[in-house]
Write a protein that holds these residues in place. Structure first.
Motif, PDB file in Angstrom:
ATOM      1  N   TYR A  97      94.434  53.076  54.578  1.00  0.00           N
ATOM      2  CA  TYR A  97      94.185  52.742  55.981  1.00  0.00           C
ATOM      3  C   TYR A  97      95.239  51.773  56.488  1.00  0.00           C
ATOM      4  CZ  TYR A  97      92.068  48.545  53.894  1.00  0.00           C
ATOM      5  OH  TYR A  97      91.846  47.399  53.181  1.00  0.00           O
ATOM      6  N   ILE A  98      95.356  51.720  57.801  1.00  0.00           N
ATOM      7  CA  ILE A  98      96.202  50.754  58.497  1.00  0.00           C
ATOM      8  C   ILE A  98      95.325  50.010  59.486  1.00  0.00           C
ATOM      9  CG2 ILE A  98      98.179  50.412  60.033  1.00  0.00           C
ATOM     10  CD1 ILE A  98      99.037  51.466  57.340  1.00  0.00           C
ATOM     11  N   ASP A  99      95.302  48.694  59.407  1.00  0.00           N
ATOM     12  CA  ASP A  99      94.542  47.889  60.365  1.00  0.00           C
ATOM     13  C   ASP A  99      95.426  47.552  61.560  1.00  0.00           C
ATOM     14  OD1 ASP A  99      92.067  47.773  59.105  1.00  0.00           O
ATOM     15  OD2 ASP A  99      92.685  46.106  57.816  1.00  0.00           O
ATOM     16  N   LEU A 100      94.899  47.803  62.762  1.00  0.00           N
ATOM     17  CA  LEU A 100      95.613  47.470  63.983  1.00  0.00           C
ATOM     18  C   LEU A 100      95.330  46.019  64.377  1.00  0.00           C
ATOM     19  CD1 LEU A 100      95.067  50.655  66.190  1.00  0.00           C
ATOM     20  CD2 LEU A 100      96.691  50.253  64.345  1.00  0.00           C
ATOM     21  N   ARG A 128      90.542  49.989  62.617  1.00  0.00           N
ATOM     22  CA  ARG A 128      91.109  50.528  61.384  1.00  0.00           C
ATOM     23  C   ARG A 128      91.383  52.022  61.557  1.00  0.00           C
ATOM     24  NH1 ARG A 128      88.688  48.740  55.731  1.00  0.00           N
ATOM     25  NH2 ARG A 128      89.992  46.962  56.354  1.00  0.00           N
ATOM     26  N   VAL A 129      92.589  52.435  61.178  1.00  0.00           N
ATOM     27  CA  VAL A 129      92.947  53.849  61.214  1.00  0.00           C
ATOM     28  C   VAL A 129      93.045  54.335  59.775  1.00  0.00           C
ATOM     29  CG1 VAL A 129      94.657  55.545  61.958  1.00  0.00           C
ATOM     30  CG2 VAL A 129      94.229  53.510  63.353  1.00  0.00           C
ATOM     31  N   SER A 146      97.648  60.489  59.294  1.00  0.00           N
ATOM     32  CA  SER A 146      96.439  59.725  59.627  1.00  0.00           C
ATOM     33  C   SER A 146      95.266  60.657  59.897  1.00  0.00           C
ATOM     34  CB  SER A 146      96.681  58.843  60.862  1.00  0.00           C
ATOM     35  OG  SER A 146      96.516  59.587  62.060  1.00  0.00           O
ATOM     36  N   LEU A 186      92.510  57.692  66.302  1.00  0.00           N
ATOM     37  CA  LEU A 186      93.065  57.017  67.474  1.00  0.00           C
ATOM     38  C   LEU A 186      92.497  57.627  68.746  1.00  0.00           C
ATOM     39  CD1 LEU A 186      96.641  57.010  66.005  1.00  0.00           C
ATOM     40  CD2 LEU A 186      95.377  54.928  66.560  1.00  0.00           C
ATOM     41  N   ASP A 196      96.820  52.756  71.562  1.00  0.00           N
ATOM     42  CA  ASP A 196      96.469  52.564  70.155  1.00  0.00           C
ATOM     43  C   ASP A 196      97.458  53.289  69.235  1.00  0.00           C
ATOM     44  OD1 ASP A 196      94.347  50.993  70.806  1.00  0.00           O
ATOM     45  OD2 ASP A 196      92.797  52.458  70.323  1.00  0.00           O
ATOM     46  N   TYR A 203      99.566  51.534  66.314  1.00  0.00           N
ATOM     47  CA  TYR A 203      99.542  52.040  64.933  1.00  0.00           C
ATOM     48  C   TYR A 203     100.959  52.252  64.407  1.00  0.00           C
ATOM     49  CZ  TYR A 203      99.225  55.629  61.269  1.00  0.00           C
ATOM     50  OH  TYR A 203      99.379  56.347  60.115  1.00  0.00           O
ATOM     51  N   GLN A 219     102.718  48.977  63.716  1.00  0.00           N
ATOM     52  CA  GLN A 219     102.194  48.341  62.500  1.00  0.00           C
ATOM     53  C   GLN A 219     102.700  49.067  61.255  1.00  0.00           C
ATOM     54  OE1 GLN A 219     100.606  45.647  62.952  1.00  0.00           O
ATOM     55  NE2 GLN A 219      99.499  45.147  61.088  1.00  0.00           N
TER      56      GLN A 219
END
Length: 480
Positions: free
Chosen positions: A109-112, A122-123, A160, A164, A169, A173, A176
């Protein structure tokens, strides 16, 4: 009143392709250097000549693992390469070596950054897999040519989940993700060179619905603005189709930045169109647990951890975010700090003076601004009251042009601050003697004249006097 747009929700998933920072290609020894002449960095392997065999670049595997660990993925101990078959002029073999069912990294995951009201986002990631890049078609008026320099350059594709919900957003993403890739030295993220590009899968549905709509894929977007503009346009286009009673076709589109619209390229392919099957010329990729732990031990501080540290050390969330938006800037800020007491002053200086110079220059950041150590020396002189803040700004501007160090510039321009009490006291005496009426008014209760006297003394000393010494001595003399 609810608008038509408000009645719908966008559903967006992104596929990011990023070149890895290796000196050689994925399966051969050809250089990955950008900017070489057409077809200079090629060999029989990356040109797909008969009888050649690929040999996997170990560094690619290590960088894929670094990215996976930074994105909280599970690193697969066993994965395989696949052939993805399609026929374009820029694909010399007629297939691309990629990964499909068994990628090297799964989940994650990637946190925005939090929203304005502090809401976390969280994506989720589906996968990160290794693949080779294709060549580049160059279209002229009378012919189309192919440059195969990029063919075989190592990529990872980061896919992903459709988590989103807005163009904004999606941009957050991507920023980030790009920051993470740059921090772990997996990619330089240079969108202008094609080393970080994005495909967007966009669909719309009525708010509250759980089923996904038919999606459109927008290919090869190479700027954050293009991604955001393309998504905005595509959402509006699909809503208009649905509202008019039509059906969205599952297609692949290209973004036309001049017209600010997407245009159909072809009908969307499905996985079976590519006829995936295991690559027979490469063995399964076995990743030992020891290798994963060695990579984990070598990981640098990630952007989220660095941001938390900056906030703990006294910076605001905003200041930390600005400094961390680019790794070069964050590293520069930290290189100014040795010997400084006031981190916040250094942060403000980098955010204003340094970034202003960088924005105004067409040079790379490191070449556009003075060395961080020299800026640190300049700020230490301000902190020690050897120069004033205005003098520091004058010196900084001169350093940008001359390339000289802080101390040499201060000496050359005569900007050193005067703290000699006897010299300042003499200047105060002259000012007070020249202004008997204002002196009488001040002693009669007109306190605001204090600032006038400070300015007059500073002017008399050529702007070089230490303000604190002026204030202390002036108060004593006015009270006498």
């Amino acid at each position: 009143m609810t608008t038509t747009r408000d009645a719908y929700e966008a559903v967006i998933g992104l596929e990011v392709h990023t070149h890895l920072l290796t000196r050689s290609k994925l399966f051969c020894g050809c250089s990955t250097t950008f900017g070489a002449g057409p077809n200079e960095n090629v060999c029989p392997v990356c040109m797909g000549m008969p009888g050649v065999l690929p040999v996997l670049n170990r560094r690619v595997v290590e960088l894929a693992i670094r990215t996976g660990l930074a994105a909280h993925c599970t690193i697969a101990p066993y994965s395989i390469f696949d052939r993805k078959s399609y026929f374009y002029p820029d694909l010399p073999k007629g297939y691309q070596i990629s990964q499909y069912e068994t990628p090297i990294c799964k989940g994650g995951y990637i946190d925005l950054p939090p929203t304005e009201n502090g809401e976390s986002r969280r994506v989720r990631l589906t996968r990160i897999h290794i693949e080779e890049d294709a060549g580049k078609n160059i279209h002229g008026e009378s012919a189309s040519l192919v440059d195969f320099n990029r063919s075989g350059v190592p990529l990872i594709e980061i896919v992903s989940e459709p988590d989103l919900r807005s163009a904004e957003d999606a941009g957050a993403y991507l920023r980030q993700l790009r920051a993470i890739l740059r921090y772990v030295d997996a990619s330089d993220g240079k969108m202008e060179e094609g080393s970080f590009r994005c495909d967007c899968n966009v669909s719309v549905r009525k708010r509250g619905a759980t089923e996904y709509g038919v999606r459109t894929e927008i290919k090869n977007l190479n700027s954050f603005r293009f991604v955001e503009d393309a998504i905005e346009y595509e959402v509006d286009r699909q809503i208009a189709i649905v509202e008019s009673g039509g059906k969205v076709a599952q297609e692949t589109h290209l973004w036309d930045p001049a017209r600010k619209e997407t245009r159909p390229m072809r009908s969307k392919e499905y996985a079976n169109d590519y006829r995936y099957f295991p690559e027979p010329d490469l063995p399964p990729l076995i990743v030992p647990a020891e290798l994963i732990e060695n990579v984990r031990a070598s990981m640098p501080e990630l952007p989220a951890d660095r941001k938390a540290r900056y906030v703990r050390e006294g910076l605001t969330e905003y200041e930390a975010a600005v400094l961390l938006a680019d790794r070069d800037v964050a590293d520069y800020f930290e290189a100014t700090l040795p010997g400084l007491k006031n981190r916040k002053a250094a942060a403000n200086w980098v955010m204003t003076e340094v970034l202003r110079v960088a924005r105004d220059s067409d040079k790379p950041f490191a070449e556009a601004v003075p060395p961080a150590a020299e800026v640190g020396a300049l700020l230490r002189m301000v902190e020690a009251q050897k120069i004033s803040l205005n003098a520091a700004k004058t010196a900084f501007a001169a350093m940008v042009k001359s390339g000289k160090g802080a101390e040499a510039t201060i000496a050359e321009l005569g900007l050193a601050q005067v703290s000699d009490e006897s010299a300042i006291a003499a200047a105060i005496d002259k000012v007070l003697a020249a202004e008997p009426d204002k002196l009488a008014e001040y002693r009669a209760g007109r306190d605001k004249l204090f600032g006038f006297f400070v300015g007059a003394v500073m002017k008399a000393m050529g702007g070089k006097a230490n303000p604190k010494v002026i204030n202390d001595l002036l108060r004593a003399k006015l009270a006498g």
